[in-house]
Write an enzyme that holds these catalytic residues in place. Structure first.
Site, PDB file in Angstrom:
ATOM      1  N   GLU A 161      42.945  51.991  38.677  1.00  0.00           N
ATOM      2  CA  GLU A 161      41.500  52.232  38.730  1.00  0.00           C
ATOM      3  C   GLU A 161      41.061  53.533  38.047  1.00  0.00           C
ATOM      4  O   GLU A 161      40.295  54.317  38.630  1.00  0.00           O
ATOM      5  CB  GLU A 161      41.033  52.188  40.196  1.00  0.00           C
ATOM      6  CG  GLU A 161      41.389  50.867  40.865  1.00  0.00           C
ATOM      7  CD  GLU A 161      41.115  50.828  42.370  1.00  0.00           C
ATOM      8  OE1 GLU A 161      40.592  51.818  42.914  1.00  0.00           O
ATOM      9  OE2 GLU A 161      41.440  49.800  42.998  1.00  0.00           O
ATOM     10  N   ASN A 202      45.677  48.846  36.196  1.00  0.00           N
ATOM     11  CA  ASN A 202      45.196  47.831  37.138  1.00  0.00           C
ATOM     12  C   ASN A 202      43.809  48.230  37.628  1.00  0.00           C
ATOM     13  O   ASN A 202      43.554  49.412  37.894  1.00  0.00           O
ATOM     14  CB  ASN A 202      46.199  47.844  38.320  1.00  0.00           C
ATOM     15  CG  ASN A 202      45.972  46.792  39.371  1.00  0.00           C
ATOM     16  OD1 ASN A 202      45.865  45.613  39.039  1.00  0.00           O
ATOM     17  ND2 ASN A 202      45.899  47.204  40.632  1.00  0.00           N
ATOM     18  N   HIS A 238      39.298  40.822  43.288  1.00  0.00           N
ATOM     19  CA  HIS A 238      38.590  40.837  44.577  1.00  0.00           C
ATOM     20  C   HIS A 238      37.238  40.171  44.329  1.00  0.00           C
ATOM     21  O   HIS A 238      36.307  40.795  43.799  1.00  0.00           O
ATOM     22  CB  HIS A 238      38.428  42.269  45.089  1.00  0.00           C
ATOM     23  CG  HIS A 238      39.750  42.903  45.411  1.00  0.00           C
ATOM     24  ND1 HIS A 238      40.561  42.432  46.430  1.00  0.00           N
ATOM     25  CD2 HIS A 238      40.422  43.931  44.841  1.00  0.00           C
ATOM     26  CE1 HIS A 238      41.672  43.165  46.482  1.00  0.00           C
ATOM     27  NE2 HIS A 238      41.608  44.073  45.526  1.00  0.00           N
ATOM     28  N   GLU A 266      45.589  41.169  42.918  1.00  0.00           N
ATOM     29  CA  GLU A 266      45.135  41.396  44.303  1.00  0.00           C
ATOM     30  C   GLU A 266      44.111  40.342  44.711  1.00  0.00           C
ATOM     31  O   GLU A 266      43.077  40.659  45.307  1.00  0.00           O
ATOM     32  CB  GLU A 266      44.518  42.795  44.447  1.00  0.00           C
ATOM     33  CG  GLU A 266      45.438  43.919  43.997  1.00  0.00           C
ATOM     34  CD  GLU A 266      44.854  45.314  44.180  1.00  0.00           C
ATOM     35  OE1 GLU A 266      43.814  45.471  44.862  1.00  0.00           O
ATOM     36  OE2 GLU A 266      45.438  46.265  43.629  1.00  0.00           O
ATOM     37  N   ASP A 268      41.652  37.913  46.258  1.00  0.00           N
ATOM     38  CA  ASP A 268      41.051  37.358  47.478  1.00  0.00           C
ATOM     39  C   ASP A 268      39.634  36.931  47.129  1.00  0.00           C
ATOM     40  O   ASP A 268      39.015  37.477  46.214  1.00  0.00           O
ATOM     41  CB  ASP A 268      41.092  38.319  48.682  1.00  0.00           C
ATOM     42  CG  ASP A 268      40.658  39.740  48.388  1.00  0.00           C
ATOM     43  OD1 ASP A 268      39.776  39.940  47.537  1.00  0.00           O
ATOM     44  OD2 ASP A 268      41.197  40.655  49.034  1.00  0.00           O
TER      45      ASP A 268
HETATM   46  O1  9MR Z   1      44.457  46.637  51.329  1.00  0.00           O
HETATM   47  C1  9MR Z   1      44.444  48.044  51.289  1.00  0.00           C
HETATM   48  C2  9MR Z   1      43.848  48.569  52.583  1.00  0.00           C
HETATM   49  O2  9MR Z   1      44.712  48.299  53.658  1.00  0.00           O
HETATM   50  C3  9MR Z   1      43.583  50.046  52.464  1.00  0.00           C
HETATM   51  O3  9MR Z   1      42.867  50.474  53.612  1.00  0.00           O
HETATM   52  C4  9MR Z   1      42.776  50.325  51.224  1.00  0.00           C
HETATM   53  C5  9MR Z   1      42.499  51.799  51.055  1.00  0.00           C
HETATM   54  O4  9MR Z   1      41.931  52.078  49.823  1.00  0.00           O
HETATM   55  O5  9MR Z   1      43.465  49.843  50.092  1.00  0.00           O
HETATM   56  C6  9MR Z   1      43.590  48.485  50.115  1.00  0.00           C
HETATM   57  O6  9MR Z   1      44.183  48.013  48.926  1.00  0.00           O
HETATM   58  C7  9MR Z   1      43.455  48.295  47.739  1.00  0.00           C
HETATM   59  C8  9MR Z   1      44.462  48.443  46.618  1.00  0.00           C
HETATM   60  O7  9MR Z   1      45.424  49.396  46.959  1.00  0.00           O
HETATM   61  C9  9MR Z   1      43.799  48.795  45.316  1.00  0.00           C
HETATM   62  N1  9MR Z   1      42.750  47.868  44.982  1.00  0.00           N
HETATM   63  C10 9MR Z   1      41.785  47.599  46.038  1.00  0.00           C
HETATM   64  C11 9MR Z   1      42.486  47.182  47.308  1.00  0.00           C
HETATM   65  C12 9MR Z   1      41.497  46.805  48.384  1.00  0.00           C
HETATM   66  O8  9MR Z   1      40.739  47.927  48.744  1.00  0.00           O
END
Ligand code: 9MR
Length: 469
Positions: A161, A202, A238, A266, A268
């Site tokens: 990001e 990513n 997402h 990722e 969903d």
């Molecule tokens: O799924 C992850 C969640 O448990 C954490 O609280 C969160 C914190 O930023 O990160 C989530 O995973 C993220 C991933 O690492 C990067 N892309 C976005 C994902 C969803 O927020």
């Protein structure tokens, strides 16, 4: 103790015909639907899930993560705040646990993530570094983390990001101190740390063609032009059900045309709660669209869903009133979205009449060898080998059979054996809880018997009847 070993084959020969007949009769008539990972293997695709190491204590979670997916991503356990919370103090327990799990289950691992503005410990985020100091901090982190898992983690989100929703470089400690060159530097450090690994950047909201994905398209071209070792781009995926970009495939294609590997990292697809049948069907069509988009482009190597079931998804915590974003529901039941992935991967897209649900044991083909390794008087030592011929690991296996009449089992090793009436159930001990795809476990016990020893007429691994060899 056994005294007079006798050749095993002599005993087995006398029972082989009867055993094979019994095994054939016990084979279920219907074909079971293969789990997603078997179908994905046939397509040469990675079908992954984000996994949280601490949830592996739960047997259903563990079984589903192992059975359905041929790839895993650490949801949080490999992030900077988890592995290096203090300068030079590394903590590997969560990350190691999933790496071990993946190895036991023949799964690939996507490493997430090394350089990211979020989930960054405050000593990095708020540190006042010179460029040389920050470069050293990044190099230590990348080298130590990738070095630990060299040969075990195949692909890495090296930078996560780096561009914001405004399509400009995001304000982070890395960008403030090093400028946009921090991305190329990170990639060079990663290549040096593990020359075999495939290196990704990513991000989210770059699934279709838009200003932000255009910025990535330019960035990727710049990085490649300057010789930075960029191998792939991760489109996080997402998404919102019913609102998918229509040009996901074209977007994947344009990055693939740059020579990059593309993964949906990722995925969903969330909906407004409560769930209705109509919403589930829309979501199933959405999953089909994403799967088809990836499968249509040869450079698209995998799709990872962001969580094992809806109960483990980040979505409800972050989007009020939304959820149910994954293909398997809170109760480990397959949703229509699961079957649309199944079908996209070449499966029949539906459950057979007696099929187990996602992650249930017994989805593969098992074979049992039941050998008398020694015999004396009315005693024998038996060695049982259970072979898992499916493409998925069998977790917490349970092998049952009917004890031949007059036989008593007196002691066992490498298995916990329970007897209820004439039914014998053998289960794992701590060190053989998983039978890898194509792998086997062996255990033994001692028996006493009234007449000649005999091989039981049939064995079941979970709900599946086994062939006896
Ligand atoms: O799924 C992850 C969640 O448990 C954490 O609280 C969160 C914190 O930023 O990160 C989530 O995973 C993220 C991933 O690492 C990067 N892309 C976005 C994902 C969803 O927020």
């Amino acid at each position: 103790m056994p005294t007079t070993p006798r050749p095993v084959k002599t005993v087995l020969a006398s029972v082989t015909a009867a055993v094979l007949l019994a095994a054939a009769a016990a084979t279920p008539a219907h074909a079971q639907s293969p789990p997603l990972r078997d179908l994905a293997d046939q397509q040469g695709l990675r079908m992954g899930a984000a996994v949280a190491s601490h949830l592996l204590d739960d047997a259903d979670y563990r079984r589903t993560a192992a059975t359905e997916f041929n790839s895993v991503t650490h949801e949080n356990d490999l992030k900077w705040e988890s592995v290096q919370p203090q300068p030079g103090q590394y903590s590997w327990s969560g990350a190691d646990r999933l790496v071990e799990f993946a190895e036991q289950n023949g799964q690939q691992i996507h490493g997430h993530t090394l350089v990211w503005h979020s989930q960054l410990p405050s000593w990095v985020e708020n540190g006042s570094f010179t460029p040389a100091e920050l470069t050293q901090v990044m190099e230590d982190h990348i080298d130590t983390t990738m070095g630990r898992y060299r040969g075990q983690i195949q692909t890495w989100d090296v930078v996560n990001e780096p561009i914001g929703d405004d399509a400009q470089f995001r304000n982070s400690v890395f960008h403030r101190v090093l400028g946009e060159d921090f991305i190329a530097q990170s990639l060079h450090m990663a290549r040096a740390a593990d020359p075999e690994a495939t290196l990704f950047i990513n991000d989210y909201n770059i699934d279709g063609i838009n200003a932000k994905s255009d910025a990535y398209y330019e960035l990727a071209q710049d990085l490649l032009a300057q010789g930075a070792p960029l191998d792939g781009i991760g489109l996080q995926g997402h998404l919102i059900s019913g609102q998918l970009p229509q040009d996901i495939q074209q977007n994947i294609q344009r990055f693939a045309d740059l020579g990059l590997e593309v993964m949906i990292t990722e995925l969903d697809i969330r909906m407004t709660m409560p769930v209705t049948q109509q919403k589930l069907e829309q979501q199933a069509r959405d999953y089909t669209q994403v799967m088809d988009a990836c499968l249509a482009v040869s450079g698209c190597s995998g799709v990872t869903v962001w969580g094992v079931t809806d109960a483990h998804s980040w979505v409800p915590d972050h989007f009020t009133g939304e959820g149910a974003a994954l293909p398997i529901d809170d109760d480990y039941e397959a949703k229509p979205a699961y079957w649309s992935i199944h079908e996209a991967l070449g499966g029949d897209g539906q459950n057979g009449p007696d099929d187990p649900g996602p992650g249930e044991p017994g989805t593969g083909t098992c074979e049992v060898a039941y050998d008398f390794t020694s015999q004396w008087g009315q005693g024998a030592v038996v060695e049982v080998t259970v072979h898992n011929g499916s493409g998925s690991a069998v977790q917490d296996w349970s092998l049952t059979w009917e004890r031949p009449s007059g036989e008593q089992i007196s002691s066992a090793w490498n298995s916990l054996i329970q007897q209820s009436g004439t039914t014998v159930t053998a289960g794992p001990v701590e060190w053989n809880r998983s039978i890898a795809p194509g792998g086997q476990v062996s255990f033994g016990f001692q028996t006493t018997h009234a007449g000649a020893p005999s091989v039981p007429g049939g064995f079941s691994l979970g709900s599946e009847s086994c062939t006896i060899r």
